[in-house]
Design an enzyme around this catalytic site. Sequence first.
Site, PDB file in Angstrom:
ATOM      1  N   THR A   1     -31.647 -23.483   3.018  1.00 31.16           N
ATOM      2  CA  THR A   1     -30.527 -24.095   2.311  1.00 31.16           C
ATOM      3  C   THR A   1     -29.558 -23.083   1.708  1.00 31.16           C
ATOM      4  O   THR A   1     -28.453 -23.429   1.360  1.00 31.16           O
ATOM      5  CB  THR A   1     -31.051 -24.999   1.188  1.00 31.16           C
ATOM      6  OG1 THR A   1     -31.647 -24.190   0.194  1.00 31.16           O
ATOM      7  CG2 THR A   1     -32.051 -26.000   1.710  1.00 31.16           C
TER       8      THR A   1
ATOM      9  N   GLU B   1     -36.317 -21.108  -9.518  1.00 33.86           N
ATOM     10  CA  GLU B   1     -37.493 -20.905  -8.663  1.00 33.86           C
ATOM     11  C   GLU B   1     -38.639 -20.248  -9.433  1.00 33.86           C
ATOM     12  O   GLU B   1     -39.805 -20.481  -9.141  1.00 33.86           O
ATOM     13  CB  GLU B   1     -37.125 -20.032  -7.456  1.00 33.86           C
ATOM     14  CG  GLU B   1     -36.360 -20.800  -6.404  1.00 33.86           C
ATOM     15  CD  GLU B   1     -36.047 -19.971  -5.176  1.00 33.86           C
ATOM     16  OE1 GLU B   1     -36.424 -18.787  -5.137  1.00 33.86           O
ATOM     17  OE2 GLU B   1     -35.412 -20.510  -4.259  1.00 33.86           O
TER      18      GLU B   1
ATOM     19  N   GLU C   1     -33.064 -10.450   0.560  1.00 32.59           N
ATOM     20  CA  GLU C   1     -32.998  -9.739   1.836  1.00 32.59           C
ATOM     21  C   GLU C   1     -31.624  -9.835   2.504  1.00 32.59           C
ATOM     22  O   GLU C   1     -31.121  -8.886   3.058  1.00 32.59           O
ATOM     23  CB  GLU C   1     -34.031 -10.297   2.824  1.00 32.59           C
ATOM     24  CG  GLU C   1     -35.406 -10.576   2.277  1.00 32.59           C
ATOM     25  CD  GLU C   1     -35.494 -11.976   1.688  1.00 32.59           C
ATOM     26  OE1 GLU C   1     -34.514 -12.712   1.753  1.00 32.59           O
ATOM     27  OE2 GLU C   1     -36.553 -12.315   1.138  1.00 32.59           O
TER      28      GLU C   1
ATOM     29  N   ASP D   1       6.617   6.789   0.985  1.00 36.97           N
ATOM     30  CA  ASP D   1       7.865   7.438   1.370  1.00 36.97           C
ATOM     31  C   ASP D   1       8.916   6.345   1.500  1.00 36.97           C
ATOM     32  O   ASP D   1       8.633   5.166   1.358  1.00 36.97           O
ATOM     33  CB  ASP D   1       7.730   8.302   2.619  1.00 36.97           C
ATOM     34  CG  ASP D   1       7.008   7.602   3.738  1.00 36.97           C
ATOM     35  OD1 ASP D   1       6.858   6.383   3.648  1.00 36.97           O
ATOM     36  OD2 ASP D   1       6.602   8.267   4.699  1.00 36.97           O
TER      37      ASP D   1
ATOM     38  N   ASP E   1       1.713  15.841   6.709  1.00 37.77           N
ATOM     39  CA  ASP E   1       1.230  14.890   5.710  1.00 37.77           C
ATOM     40  C   ASP E   1      -0.282  14.692   5.806  1.00 37.77           C
ATOM     41  O   ASP E   1      -0.888  14.090   4.927  1.00 37.77           O
ATOM     42  CB  ASP E   1       1.904  13.515   5.908  1.00 37.77           C
ATOM     43  CG  ASP E   1       3.379  13.564   5.575  1.00 37.77           C
ATOM     44  OD1 ASP E   1       3.762  14.451   4.791  1.00 37.77           O
ATOM     45  OD2 ASP E   1       4.141  12.728   6.099  1.00 37.77           O
TER      46      ASP E   1
ATOM     47  N   VAL F   1     -41.336 -13.163  -2.218  1.00 43.06           N
ATOM     48  CA  VAL F   1     -40.456 -13.557  -1.121  1.00 43.06           C
ATOM     49  C   VAL F   1     -39.231 -14.295  -1.654  1.00 43.06           C
ATOM     50  O   VAL F   1     -38.112 -14.114  -1.181  1.00 43.06           O
ATOM     51  CB  VAL F   1     -41.224 -14.436  -0.110  1.00 43.06           C
ATOM     52  CG1 VAL F   1     -40.296 -14.922   0.995  1.00 43.06           C
ATOM     53  CG2 VAL F   1     -42.383 -13.667   0.478  1.00 43.06           C
ATOM     54  N   ALA F   2     -39.458 -15.115  -2.687  1.00 43.52           N
ATOM     55  CA  ALA F   2     -38.345 -15.889  -3.219  1.00 43.52           C
ATOM     56  C   ALA F   2     -37.281 -15.007  -3.841  1.00 43.52           C
ATOM     57  O   ALA F   2     -36.103 -15.307  -3.791  1.00 43.52           O
ATOM     58  CB  ALA F   2     -38.862 -16.867  -4.260  1.00 43.52           C
TER      59      ALA F   2
ATOM     60  N   ASP G   1       3.814  10.224   7.442  1.00 48.92           N
ATOM     61  CA  ASP G   1       3.948  10.026   8.887  1.00 48.92           C
ATOM     62  C   ASP G   1       3.970  11.321   9.690  1.00 48.92           C
ATOM     63  O   ASP G   1       3.808  11.308  10.891  1.00 48.92           O
ATOM     64  CB  ASP G   1       5.185   9.171   9.215  1.00 48.92           C
ATOM     65  CG  ASP G   1       6.402   9.595   8.431  1.00 48.92           C
ATOM     66  OD1 ASP G   1       6.391  10.743   7.950  1.00 48.92           O
ATOM     67  OD2 ASP G   1       7.350   8.801   8.309  1.00 48.92           O
TER      68      ASP G   1
HETATM   69  P1  ATP Z   1      10.963   9.907   3.894  1.00 43.95           P
HETATM   70  O1  ATP Z   1      10.266  11.150   3.524  1.00 43.95           O
HETATM   71  O2  ATP Z   1      11.038   8.930   2.806  1.00 43.95           O
HETATM   72  O3  ATP Z   1      10.526   9.294   5.179  1.00 43.95           O
HETATM   73  P2  ATP Z   1      13.242  11.113   5.076  1.00 43.95           P
HETATM   74  O4  ATP Z   1      13.104  10.537   6.420  1.00 43.95           O
HETATM   75  O5  ATP Z   1      14.624  11.202   4.544  1.00 43.95           O
HETATM   76  O6  ATP Z   1      12.500  10.304   4.017  1.00 43.95           O
HETATM   77  P3  ATP Z   1      12.634  13.600   6.112  1.00 43.95           P
HETATM   78  O7  ATP Z   1      12.500  13.021   7.456  1.00 43.95           O
HETATM   79  O8  ATP Z   1      11.720  14.651   5.644  1.00 43.95           O
HETATM   80  O9  ATP Z   1      12.585  12.507   5.038  1.00 43.95           O
HETATM   81  O10 ATP Z   1      14.136  14.093   5.987  1.00 43.95           O
HETATM   82  C1  ATP Z   1      14.556  14.840   4.900  1.00 43.95           C
HETATM   83  C2  ATP Z   1      15.992  15.201   5.068  1.00 43.95           C
HETATM   84  O11 ATP Z   1      16.147  15.968   6.231  1.00 43.95           O
HETATM   85  C3  ATP Z   1      16.913  14.017   5.237  1.00 43.95           C
HETATM   86  O12 ATP Z   1      17.376  13.561   4.012  1.00 43.95           O
HETATM   87  C4  ATP Z   1      18.029  14.591   6.071  1.00 43.95           C
HETATM   88  O13 ATP Z   1      18.956  15.214   5.221  1.00 43.95           O
HETATM   89  C5  ATP Z   1      17.337  15.635   6.896  1.00 43.95           C
HETATM   90  N1  ATP Z   1      17.019  15.117   8.210  1.00 43.95           N
HETATM   91  C6  ATP Z   1      16.260  14.058   8.525  1.00 43.95           C
HETATM   92  N2  ATP Z   1      16.173  13.903   9.842  1.00 43.95           N
HETATM   93  C7  ATP Z   1      16.875  14.890  10.398  1.00 43.95           C
HETATM   94  C8  ATP Z   1      17.159  15.288  11.738  1.00 43.95           C
HETATM   95  N3  ATP Z   1      16.690  14.636  12.782  1.00 43.95           N
HETATM   96  N4  ATP Z   1      17.924  16.371  11.920  1.00 43.95           N
HETATM   97  C9  ATP Z   1      18.387  17.066  10.884  1.00 43.95           C
HETATM   98  N5  ATP Z   1      18.156  16.742   9.613  1.00 43.95           N
HETATM   99  C10 ATP Z   1      17.419  15.675   9.352  1.00 43.95           C
END
Ligand code: ATP
Length: 939
Positions: free
Chosen positions: A744, A714, A300, A342, A649, A295-296, A645
């Site tokens: 304790t 112990e 657990e 990114d 991805d 037990v000691a 994002d």
């Molecule tokens: P990260 O990948 O670091 O977030 P980011 O936002 O530049 O960077 P993306 O959003 O993939 O990456 O954009 C890549 C490229 O696409 C940009 O550098 C820009 O030239 C073009 N881009 C970004 N947003 C738009 C948009 N709303 N309309 C048209 N072209 C865009």
Amino acid sequence: MTATETAPVDSTALPDRAESVDERQPLAELFRDLRTSPSGLSERETARRRLVYGANELTRRGGRRWPRELLDQFTQPLAILLAVAAVLAWVGGTPALSIAVVAVILLNAGFAFVQEMQAERAVEALAAFLPATALVVRDGVRGEVKARDLVPGDVLIVAEGDRVSADARIIDGDVLLDLSSLTGESLPVSRSAQAAAEAGSLLEAHDLVFSGSTCTGGEATTVVTRTGMHTELGRIAALSQRVTTERSPLERQVRRATWIIAVVAVAMGAAFLPAGLAAGLGWTAAISFSIGLIVANVPEGLLPTITLALAAGVRELARHGAVVKRLSAVETLGSTTVICTDKTGTLTENRMRVTRLWLTGQEIDATAPATANDPRARARVLASAAAACTTAEAPSDSQPHGTGDPTELALLRLADELGVPTTPAERKKNRRAVFHFDARLKRMSTLDTGGDAVGDGDAATVHTKGALETVLPGCNRFLDADGAAQTLNAEARLALQQAQDRYAASGLRVLAVAQRALEPGQSIPDDREDAESGLTLIGLVAMADPPRKGVADAVARAHQAGMRIHVVTGDYGPTAAEIARQIGIGGKNGRIVTGAELDRLTDAELDAVLSGDGEIVFARTSPEAKLRICEALRARGEVVAMTGDGVNDAPALRHADIGVAMGRSGTDVAREAATMVLTDDDFATIVVAVDAGRRVFDNVRKFVLYIFAHAVPEVVPFLVFALSGGAVPLPLSVLQILAVDLGTETLPALALGREPAEPGLMDRPPRSRTAGVIDRALLFRAWALLGSVSAALVMGAFFFTLWRAGWHSGDPTGGGTPLHHAYLQATTITFAGIVACQIGTAFAARTDRASLFTIGLRSNPLLLWGIAFELVFTAAVIYAPPAQHVFGTAALSPAQLAVIAPFPVIVWGVDELVRWFRRSRTAPVAVPVPDRLVPSVST
Ligand code: ATP
């Protein structure tokens, strides 16, 4: 196609139950039944409907779980082992011991249960940090609302990356839908407003979207038909939305170690039986001591304590802006060696502001105030084309920050400042088609009527914006210094390239803008490539997105902690490299690898690139590149934290050791795939999380050390008794051991799990992925150092007490003999001595390398409370007559107490000396820190 117009909303005649609505009837009828219109419900109406239909969430089925979970604690193997011991004790004729062991089982189960419930609650509470949101149109205005507030009749916008929050019928647009959570089918299906009515199951209907599915492409406006438990998801699954709390590697490791120790304890107990008999104990006494030993030594409480430490880590991380979805993530974070991040929004603020405009022969500072002789007429063409090609909505009274992509918000602001504002209503009226921004193509196009470039009535104009290198191939002309379209020649291309490089060198993000006027009567191209060809390049827009405050410091801390940071961005290489340089990423051996270069690299070449000690900017990457980089790094044995994002991805986020998604700007899909979600989108939070991960792991080691250390003092008394063949009376009674285990030990162990970080925690290189929590160094410190010193002290005190009473080896000490009272005091001093040594061990265990003085004696108040409780409990066992009777103790005199008073200091002092010796022998850990500012990054 536009939505069917219907009569204004009548808020009085609602369908009682959402099920009564037939979502497949003609749209006009559906609108009528749902008492809604394409411009949405009013806020007041939605509030009323929330009362009728309830919140849009799934209620968990399955009732109460706690009785089962409590029962589970008693069916744990260790609990069963102890139960067997209790039965043996009963059968062996020692009911008091049997009852005590049962008390151990009950207390442990209770403790484990409470700890596990707390851990679970901590993880479940995380949902509150990540409220799901939905984009709706209410009172004709777009706005974000909490998904739980959706009601039938709401007009819901579903866009790429969104998790659909309710069942709805598409009224406009088309989307690709991942229905795998409902149908198991992993290939996305297309859903659109134009779908023909068809029979079959609801899930097959081509114009419906469903709660729980995710949108992997396109955008659609829909009208919500069902919410909450009335949705298909609610019906099919009645899912409990529990977060997984599977065992982490750390817990598995400790579980294994616990088992090994349990086996050793049982073997030791079994070995004591013949030894005890040989030393003159009767069967009953020998069996009870064997049981006492088991037990000691069975640890657990270790596992639940670890679970709770991890849960506390999870809770603390959430408070710092990092919501992790698995307890195990906390410990993985601590061993992170590479962060792939990114740029936009994570390293930078994601608050874009257009600062420069480039037109042939003219550059404009967009931040300078307009002058009377403003040469900006051409700039207006550029700005209005760029603003036409957006889907974001500029800030308004109801949405003070606007909605949509910050890049587009910057363009809308530019257009506004130049006097060519674009209102959502106007843009919508003119819009004929959209080719959404595509992370692979890095451009976006719209087809609009009206606007500057269109001369004639209803003829449409293609507006395109995006990365220069992807827009340029679609252009065959450019606007010259007079604003006339000329054939795009090498000279113009060079000028554009040079302008982009110049802007990029100061960290600006550059977008090319182009357009093409279609001939009157020319049909709208439905093929993207068709639409995005024959364009005329208007100019470039450069925007600033400065690094976030605090990121440079976080980068320096990450470097100090031996981590490397690669930037993986869709942006232009030199832009990203400049931002990286500003915050200290890159250094002497830094380099840029573009997406195209990456595609050409073989796996072996990529390995070679990654094996250098430099940090890399992967620019213009495709989402697939993230996965490839992640795989290559993991194959090298790195522990990778990867941010992302977008929808695409998701695979990389899943594959990384720690997938990190953005809580604000990221898509729902990314958030679901990730292990950790940053509620503030800030890179610095990743480093904070690594720090916390390291601390939690360290703290687990601290209480493992503490719990292991007390086993030696112990066990040694029993060995002395057995080896002396009975000449030395037993220095510690079985129930006294149980008092240590029960009363304790527990609280200080829990308190050690809450230790603040040890100084230098982030100056060490990352822990190796394979390094175990229980290693040789820990065992040495626990048993050979702290345990042995404690054992020597308590045995010394025991013999000293007997000797002072005139005892000689072999003298009888049993009941009725003259030495009996002295013997009781001697065993009591062994017990109290162990407690005193535990106090010293607890202070020693607070640091692994550093001196206790650097962290301060009082920096863990919980531990001080734990020790205070320990002392009160011990005093009760020693001085309260009923306890004396149960535990076989006798009151100690002040002189006797003085003997054990220095024990805590001695135990801690010896360990402090050893730590000092170790520190002085090993130089501070040298972590290769990349140089911060290096002028150029090779391409
Ligand atoms: P990260 O990948 O670091 O977030 P980011 O936002 O530049 O960077 P993306 O959003 O993939 O990456 O954009 C890549 C490229 O696409 C940009 O550098 C820009 O030239 C073009 N881009 C970004 N947003 C738009 C948009 N709303 N309309 C048209 N072209 C865009």
